[in-house]
Design an enzyme around this catalytic site. Structure first.
Site, PDB file in Angstrom:
ATOM      1  N   LYS A 113       0.716  -1.102  -0.104  1.00  0.00           N
ATOM      2  CA  LYS A 113      -0.102   0.112  -0.151  1.00  0.00           C
ATOM      3  C   LYS A 113       0.817   1.214  -0.077  1.00  0.00           C
ATOM      4  O   LYS A 113       0.598   2.303  -0.599  1.00  0.00           O
ATOM      5  CB  LYS A 113      -0.984   0.055   1.158  1.00  0.00           C
ATOM      6  CG  LYS A 113      -1.987  -1.036   1.375  1.00  0.00           C
ATOM      7  CD  LYS A 113      -3.100  -0.785   2.275  1.00  0.00           C
ATOM      8  CE  LYS A 113      -4.288  -1.595   2.344  1.00  0.00           C
ATOM      9  NZ  LYS A 113      -4.925  -1.265   3.349  1.00  0.00           N
ATOM     10  N   LYS A 198      -7.140 -10.637  -8.107  1.00  0.00           N
ATOM     11  CA  LYS A 198      -8.262 -10.832  -7.037  1.00  0.00           C
ATOM     12  C   LYS A 198      -9.367  -9.731  -7.243  1.00  0.00           C
ATOM     13  O   LYS A 198      -8.803  -8.569  -7.811  1.00  0.00           O
ATOM     14  CB  LYS A 198      -7.671 -10.726  -5.685  1.00  0.00           C
ATOM     15  CG  LYS A 198      -8.627 -11.604  -4.783  1.00  0.00           C
ATOM     16  CD  LYS A 198      -7.930 -11.242  -3.230  1.00  0.00           C
ATOM     17  CE  LYS A 198      -8.868 -11.315  -2.226  1.00  0.00           C
ATOM     18  NZ  LYS A 198      -8.565 -10.803  -0.710  1.00  0.00           N
ATOM     19  N   LYS A 201     -12.061  -3.889  -4.361  1.00  0.00           N
ATOM     20  CA  LYS A 201     -12.902  -2.851  -4.299  1.00  0.00           C
ATOM     21  C   LYS A 201     -12.048  -1.596  -5.023  1.00  0.00           C
ATOM     22  O   LYS A 201     -12.376  -0.508  -5.389  1.00  0.00           O
ATOM     23  CB  LYS A 201     -12.953  -2.146  -2.941  1.00  0.00           C
ATOM     24  CG  LYS A 201     -13.973  -2.976  -2.173  1.00  0.00           C
ATOM     25  CD  LYS A 201     -14.107  -2.555  -0.565  1.00  0.00           C
ATOM     26  CE  LYS A 201     -14.851  -3.313   0.028  1.00  0.00           C
ATOM     27  NZ  LYS A 201     -15.107  -2.729   1.464  1.00  0.00           N
TER      28      LYS A 201
END
Ligand code: TRP
Length: 335
Positions: A113, A198, A201
């Site tokens: 991240k 995957k 969102k």
């Protein structure tokens, strides 16, 4: 013996998609009678990356309503909002002070991240797993349903608890060590536009995912446009055909059919026949969830009352654990 305690949470960032449902919430619902369950909406985690204040509250409510819509039953489960219980933030601070910095800089998700955030990496992003540890340890959770990507955070939670007990427990277990509850196989849902990554969102393309609240025409459009291949017949487990594997898996999960049954039914089909079948199956499976969601949202004050009850029940437990931790650390508690 009482039931084991389960705790899990979802962040209120964007809508829930079918990957969140099949990979997490559906399993929570299936097993809920066996356990004493606590499901929270982790809205403090939601601000560890830049967020939109204008939608934070409604996104939080949406997730809580979706928990109910997906079948979380208040007879077995407690639903609450993380930020409603100050003990989460407070325990995070206390645990921060016993957590070595390198444990956090070593976390895979932080590294990933942080790279995405570029210049704008907040301290909260680094501290994210300590907040997650506080979520879990406050409730003496026995089991935490997590996906592969969260296993490392659960190990960290255990390490923090071990360290705390060792340094401040005086031979007693103050913080209970949680176990991961790893999901059944086959529930890893991949992106509709790339069968090797995957469903997420944060994928910029809406076409990559189906949201639980997508209306039928959106679902139809997304499946029509999803990535496929030009091989004849449909099959599982061919590494050259990840999209085919993913779409068959989705079909099996939403129609409650086994892999064997899906294989028999679909092996001769082409995409032109399979796609409408998959579309119809998903639309039908999501219909009851969408209807229940609307009912929950339409009933004035209902969701507020669920969350207020959740806050009281969860808050009472959290408060006790926090008091134990503060006492162990040497604080005098206010009367
Ligand atoms: N980090 C988890 C995720 O992104 C969400 C989460 C926060 C969580 N606190 C938790 C999950 C406690 C389980 C238990 O999926």
């Amino acid at each position: 013996m009482g039931k084991k305690l389960i705790l899990s949470g979802v962040q209120p960032t964007g809508n829930l998609h079918i990957g969140n449902y099949l990979g997490a919430i559906r399993n929570w619902v299936e097993d809920q009678e066996k356990y004493d369950n606590f499901f929270c909406v982790v809205d403090l985690h939601a601000i560890t990356v830049p967020h939109n204040p204008a939608t934070l509250a409604t996104d939080t409510y949406t997730i809580a309503a979706l928990y109910l819509a997906c079948g979380i039953d208040l007879n077995y489960s407690t639903i609450f909002v993380q930020s409603h219980i100050a003990a989460h933030s407070e325990l995070t601070w206390l645990l921060n002070c016993i957590t070595p910095l390198n444990w956090l800089t070593d976390m895979i998700q932080f590294k990933e991240k942080a790279v995405k955030q570029g210049e704008n990496v907040g301290t909260g992003l680094l501290d994210y797993p300590v907040l997650m540890a506080a979520d879990i340890l406050l409730y003496d959770a026995d089991k935490v349903p997590v996906g592969e990507d969260q296993k490392q955070h659960l190990e960290l939670t255990r390490d923090i608890a071990i360290r705390f007990n060792h340094q401040f427990g005086g031979g007693e277990t103050i913080l209970k060590l949680p176990e991961p509850l790893i999901k059944k196989e086959g529930a890893r849902v991949m992106s509709l536009t790339d069968g090797t990554s995957k469903m997420s969102k944060s994928d910029p393309s809406e076409l990559s995912r189906i949201n639980l609240l997508d209306p039928p025409d959106a679902i139809t459009k997304k499946i029509k446009r999803c990535k496929t291949d030009s091989v004849k017949g449909l099959e599982f487990d061919n590494p050259e055909r990840p999209e085919c594997h993913n779409l068959l898996t989705l079909y099996g999960l939403f129609s409650d059919k086994t892999k064997q049954d899906v294989t028999t039914e679909c092996q001769e089909m082409g995409w032109g026949q399979f796609k409408p079948l998959l579309t119809e199956t998903i639309i039908e499976a999501l219909k009851p969830i969408q209807t229940k969601y609307k009912e929950v949202m339409d009933e004035q004050g209902y969701l507020e009352s669920v969350l207020s009850e959740g806050r009281q029940k969860a808050g009472a437990i959290a408060h006790q654990t926090l008091a134990k931790v503060k006492t162990a650390l040497g604080y005098s508690l206010p009367i």
